[in-house]
Write a protein that holds these residues in place. Structure first.
Motif, PDB file in Angstrom:
ATOM      1  N   VAL A 351       0.847  -1.194   0.000  1.00 16.57           N
ATOM      2  CA  VAL A 351       0.000   0.000   0.000  1.00 16.57           C
ATOM      3  C   VAL A 351       0.879   1.239   0.000  1.00 16.57           C
ATOM      4  O   VAL A 351       1.781   1.377   0.836  1.00 16.57           O
ATOM      5  CB  VAL A 351      -0.933   0.032   1.232  1.00 16.57           C
ATOM      6  CG1 VAL A 351      -1.864   1.242   1.157  1.00 16.57           C
ATOM      7  CG2 VAL A 351      -1.745  -1.248   1.333  1.00 16.57           C
ATOM      8  N   ALA A 352       0.647   2.140  -0.961  1.00 16.81           N
ATOM      9  CA  ALA A 352       1.398   3.395  -1.053  1.00 16.81           C
ATOM     10  C   ALA A 352       0.400   4.548  -1.054  1.00 16.81           C
ATOM     11  O   ALA A 352      -0.166   4.891  -2.090  1.00 16.81           O
ATOM     12  CB  ALA A 352       2.250   3.415  -2.326  1.00 16.81           C
ATOM     13  N   THR A 353       0.172   5.116   0.133  1.00 10.55           N
ATOM     14  CA  THR A 353      -0.800   6.195   0.260  1.00 10.55           C
ATOM     15  C   THR A 353      -0.466   7.032   1.478  1.00 10.55           C
ATOM     16  O   THR A 353       0.565   6.851   2.120  1.00 10.55           O
ATOM     17  CB  THR A 353      -2.235   5.622   0.361  1.00 10.55           C
ATOM     18  OG1 THR A 353      -3.162   6.698   0.331  1.00 10.55           O
ATOM     19  CG2 THR A 353      -2.427   4.822   1.629  1.00 10.55           C
ATOM     20  N   HIS A 354      -1.371   7.962   1.827  1.00  8.74           N
ATOM     21  CA  HIS A 354      -1.212   8.760   3.037  1.00  8.74           C
ATOM     22  C   HIS A 354      -1.776   8.000   4.240  1.00  8.74           C
ATOM     23  O   HIS A 354      -2.746   7.247   4.122  1.00  8.74           O
ATOM     24  CB  HIS A 354      -1.973  10.086   2.922  1.00  8.74           C
ATOM     25  CG  HIS A 354      -1.378  11.046   1.937  1.00  8.74           C
ATOM     26  ND1 HIS A 354      -0.177  11.682   2.164  1.00  8.74           N
ATOM     27  CD2 HIS A 354      -1.830  11.498   0.733  1.00  8.74           C
ATOM     28  CE1 HIS A 354       0.081  12.486   1.139  1.00  8.74           C
ATOM     29  NE2 HIS A 354      -0.890  12.388   0.256  1.00  8.74           N
ATOM     30  N   VAL A 355      -1.157   8.210   5.394  1.00  7.79           N
ATOM     31  CA  VAL A 355      -1.758   7.811   6.668  1.00  7.79           C
ATOM     32  C   VAL A 355      -2.281   9.075   7.326  1.00  7.79           C
ATOM     33  O   VAL A 355      -1.558  10.070   7.438  1.00  7.79           O
ATOM     34  CB  VAL A 355      -0.734   7.110   7.586  1.00  7.79           C
ATOM     35  CG1 VAL A 355      -1.292   6.961   8.999  1.00  7.79           C
ATOM     36  CG2 VAL A 355      -0.374   5.741   7.034  1.00  7.79           C
ATOM     37  N   VAL A 356      -3.550   9.056   7.734  1.00 11.94           N
ATOM     38  CA  VAL A 356      -4.163  10.241   8.351  1.00 11.94           C
ATOM     39  C   VAL A 356      -4.755   9.840   9.696  1.00 11.94           C
ATOM     40  O   VAL A 356      -5.014   8.652   9.965  1.00 11.94           O
ATOM     41  CB  VAL A 356      -5.259  10.844   7.452  1.00 11.94           C
ATOM     42  CG1 VAL A 356      -4.663  11.361   6.156  1.00 11.94           C
ATOM     43  CG2 VAL A 356      -6.359   9.827   7.155  1.00 11.94           C
ATOM     44  N   LEU A 392       2.691  -7.666   4.555  1.00  9.55           N
ATOM     45  CA  LEU A 392       1.990  -6.417   4.278  1.00  9.55           C
ATOM     46  C   LEU A 392       3.024  -5.301   4.251  1.00  9.55           C
ATOM     47  O   LEU A 392       3.754  -5.102   5.233  1.00  9.55           O
ATOM     48  CB  LEU A 392       0.951  -6.140   5.370  1.00  9.55           C
ATOM     49  CG  LEU A 392       0.271  -4.763   5.349  1.00  9.55           C
ATOM     50  CD1 LEU A 392      -0.532  -4.570   4.073  1.00  9.55           C
ATOM     51  CD2 LEU A 392      -0.617  -4.595   6.588  1.00  9.55           C
ATOM     52  N   VAL A 393       3.124  -4.594   3.134  1.00 10.00           N
ATOM     53  CA  VAL A 393       4.048  -3.467   3.019  1.00 10.00           C
ATOM     54  C   VAL A 393       3.230  -2.186   3.089  1.00 10.00           C
ATOM     55  O   VAL A 393       2.419  -1.916   2.196  1.00 10.00           O
ATOM     56  CB  VAL A 393       4.857  -3.526   1.705  1.00 10.00           C
ATOM     57  CG1 VAL A 393       5.764  -2.298   1.593  1.00 10.00           C
ATOM     58  CG2 VAL A 393       5.681  -4.804   1.645  1.00 10.00           C
ATOM     59  N   LEU A 394       3.429  -1.421   4.152  1.00 10.62           N
ATOM     60  CA  LEU A 394       2.753  -0.134   4.294  1.00 10.62           C
ATOM     61  C   LEU A 394       3.751   0.947   3.927  1.00 10.62           C
ATOM     62  O   LEU A 394       4.445   1.509   4.787  1.00 10.62           O
ATOM     63  CB  LEU A 394       2.235   0.046   5.718  1.00 10.62           C
ATOM     64  CG  LEU A 394       1.089  -0.889   6.124  1.00 10.62           C
ATOM     65  CD1 LEU A 394       0.694  -0.672   7.579  1.00 10.62           C
ATOM     66  CD2 LEU A 394      -0.126  -0.711   5.208  1.00 10.62           C
ATOM     67  N   ALA A 395       3.858   1.210   2.615  1.00 13.53           N
ATOM     68  CA  ALA A 395       4.806   2.207   2.103  1.00 13.53           C
ATOM     69  C   ALA A 395       4.181   3.585   2.235  1.00 13.53           C
ATOM     70  O   ALA A 395       3.911   4.279   1.258  1.00 13.53           O
ATOM     71  CB  ALA A 395       5.159   1.897   0.645  1.00 13.53           C
ATOM     72  N   THR A 396       3.905   3.952   3.457  1.00 19.70           N
ATOM     73  CA  THR A 396       3.261   5.216   3.785  1.00 19.70           C
ATOM     74  C   THR A 396       4.108   5.922   4.834  1.00 19.70           C
ATOM     75  O   THR A 396       4.988   5.313   5.454  1.00 19.70           O
ATOM     76  CB  THR A 396       1.854   4.982   4.345  1.00 19.70           C
ATOM     77  OG1 THR A 396       1.975   4.313   5.604  1.00 19.70           O
ATOM     78  CG2 THR A 396       1.025   4.120   3.416  1.00 19.70           C
ATOM     79  N   CYS A 397       3.860   7.174   5.057  1.00 23.08           N
ATOM     80  CA  CYS A 397       4.609   7.918   6.069  1.00 23.08           C
ATOM     81  C   CYS A 397       4.143   7.537   7.463  1.00 23.08           C
ATOM     82  O   CYS A 397       2.943   7.546   7.746  1.00 23.08           O
ATOM     83  CB  CYS A 397       4.429   9.429   5.861  1.00 23.08           C
ATOM     84  SG  CYS A 397       5.218  10.021   4.344  1.00 23.08           S
ATOM     85  N   ASP A 398       5.105   7.175   8.316  1.00 25.01           N
ATOM     86  CA  ASP A 398       4.823   6.914   9.724  1.00 25.01           C
ATOM     87  C   ASP A 398       3.790   5.811   9.916  1.00 25.01           C
ATOM     88  O   ASP A 398       2.894   5.913  10.746  1.00 25.01           O
ATOM     89  CB  ASP A 398       4.340   8.215  10.387  1.00 25.01           C
ATOM     90  CG  ASP A 398       4.630   8.238  11.886  1.00 25.01           C
ATOM     91  OD1 ASP A 398       5.358   7.349  12.358  1.00 25.01           O
ATOM     92  OD2 ASP A 398       4.122   9.142  12.569  1.00 25.01           O
TER      93      ASP A 398
END
Length: 484
Positions: A351-356, A392-398
């Motif tokens: 997953v490549a997105t924003h974490v909010v 699971l790859v969380l290619a997101t910031c923080d």
């Protein structure tokens, strides 16, 4: 009235113990009901206080018995509560709230003094998972045997902490850490700040600070294990090592710390796994084989109201070219239902997105993954989906962010997925630049495709960033989290 008297007794004994009057505390506890007020909580507190007083009096064997009883009662409540949650994210721990991890630290210290070092390590892990001491010991030994340099587990107390290195041969050695919870939290924050400065000052590395912290957190026995590994004929990959930090240590950027060998930092020298808690192998999917694995890569959402992610879009296109068995989902097709569908499947997910931050801010795991058209996937939604992914790859910031809960790992997106049955996750400890995040993902997947383990593939991704001139703040953010 009885409950009030019991509370007063416990309070009086606790004050006496704080003043160093352990004999007075014992007399106070023994003059009334020794287990406390009669409530479950009071009984646990009474047993723990009596154990601490006995330990202060030098009656170590008796102390262990009472501390162990307190621990067992709190852990039994944790186990019963876990079974009643029906997959919902846990938001508290009886071991952390009733017993207190400082008491667990006292118990493990007493066990070490009694020559029960492996039992002490198992106690730490049982305190952070719904495991018996016996099962925790078995799983810890299995983990240590699977790693070239073994495993290191940690317990953080109020004023001091303990590290226990379990070697691949099953022997264990404890190391005193002269820092408590607040000092460790401050040290972690200072090191993160120093790493961030490397982005502004080219070539600058927080060497002195890293070395100081590493000397306290990394047992010297790692050096002898590394020397033994070399003498036995080092394979082509770097030696593997599992760290099991708890509490304030979960936020420590271990990847940036100098290795015990005096060579490169841990994240570059070792195939490093950060294990949030021990889990039963039978409940997890098998280890990923990157040469044949299927993938779903999702990201670069559209119409979000947030900054566009052109690097994520290019990243997913590159991954699609790299993997013959990868499906890429971007733009408006990347919505919340599609992400949840991917998480419920058997293919590994990137997953490549924003974490909010979640709306309302009251969730125990307060972060969400942003999807197209302003959609969000919360930790609760992930838990309800119960993903059982190989990786699971969380290619997101923080993406490692969350809320720390005593007796549990940090409550965040990755940990919720791990609790649900996902074997491991690749996460970030803080924000990466778009450019370096994309480069790290490509390097990671290329190494997986070449047959490297996820830990080794992530090490090679860090090395690729470092070789390209990326500051430590970029490559040290990458973490392998979960079961190796």
């Amino acid at each position: 009235r009885g409950a009030t008297e019991g509370l007063l007794t416990l309070t009086e004994a606790a004050l006496q113990l704080d003043r160093g009057d352990h004999q007075g505390a014992l007399k106070t506890l023994e003059a009334t009901r020794p287990a406390g007020s009669g409530s479950d909580l009071g009984r646990v507190e009474g047993l723990a206080l009596r154990g601490r007083a006995l330990l202060a009096a030098g009656r170590n064997v008796e102390a262990i018995r009472f501390l162990q009883r307190a621990f067992d009662e709190a852990r039994a409540r944790d186990a019963a509560r876990s079974l009643s949650l029906d997959g919902a994210p846990r938001d508290s721990s009886a071991v952390g709230e009733w017993l207190g991890l400082s008491t667990v630290e006292v118990l493990t210290r007493a066990q070490v003094a009694a020559g029960q070092t492996l039992d002490a390590a198992a106690t730490i892990e049982a305190a952070h998972g719904c495991l018996s001491i016996e099962r925790a010991r078995t799983l810890l030994l299995e983990l240590a045997r699977s790693q070239a340099l073994g495993a290191v587990t940690y317990i953080v107390g109020a004023d001091r902490s303990l590290a226990i290195h379990v070697r691949p041969d099953g022997s264990a050695e404890a190391t005193e850490i002269p820092r408590g919870r607040r000092e460790i939290a401050r040290a972690s924050a200072r090191l993160r700040e120093a790493l961030m400065l490397t982005r502004q000052a080219e070539g600058m590395e927080p060497v002195a600070l890293c070395s100081e912290i590493a000397a306290q957190l990394l047992p010297s026995s790692l050096l002898s294990s590394h020397e033994r590994w070399r003498a036995e004929g080092a394979p082509s990959e770097a030696p593997s090592l599992a760290l099991i930090p708890h509490g304030a240590l979960e936020a420590m950027p271990f990847e940036a710390l100098p290795s015990a060998t005096g060579e490169a930092p841990l994240g570059l020298a070792f195939a490093l796994s950060v294990v949030d808690q021990l889990r039963e192998p039978a409940t997890l999917p098998p280890r990923i084989d990157g040469r044949s694995a299927s993938w779903i890569a999702l990201g670069a959402p559209a119409q979000t109201g947030q900054a566009d992610l052109p690097g994520a879009r290019r990243e997913l296109r590159d991954l699609e070219r790299l993997h013959p068995r990868l499906e890429a989902v971007t733009g408006l097709a990347f919505d919340a239902p599609r992400l949840l569908e991917a998480l419920s499947g058997e293919a590994s997910v990137h997953v490549a997105t924003h974490v909010v931050r979640a709306r309302g801010g009251s969730s125990i795991a307060p972060m969400c993954l942003l999807t197209s058209a302003g959609g969000e996937v919360s930790a609760a939604a992930i838990a309800a989906t119960a993903p059982r992914l190989p990786l699971l790859v969380l290619a997101t910031c923080d993406s490692a962010a969350g809320r720390s809960v005593d007796g549990l790992s940090t409550r965040g997106l990755a940990q919720v997925a791990l609790d649900a049955g996902t074997r491991a996750a690749v996460v970030t400890g803080w924000s990466l630049s778009d450019h370096h995040g994309r480069a790290a993902s490509i390097a990671l997947h290329a190494s997986l495709r070449a047959g490297a383990s996820p830990q080794e593939a992530l090490r090679r991704a860090r090395l690729a960033l470092a070789a390209a001139g990326a500051p430590p703040a970029e490559w040290a953010a990458l973490r392998f989290l979960g079961t190796p």
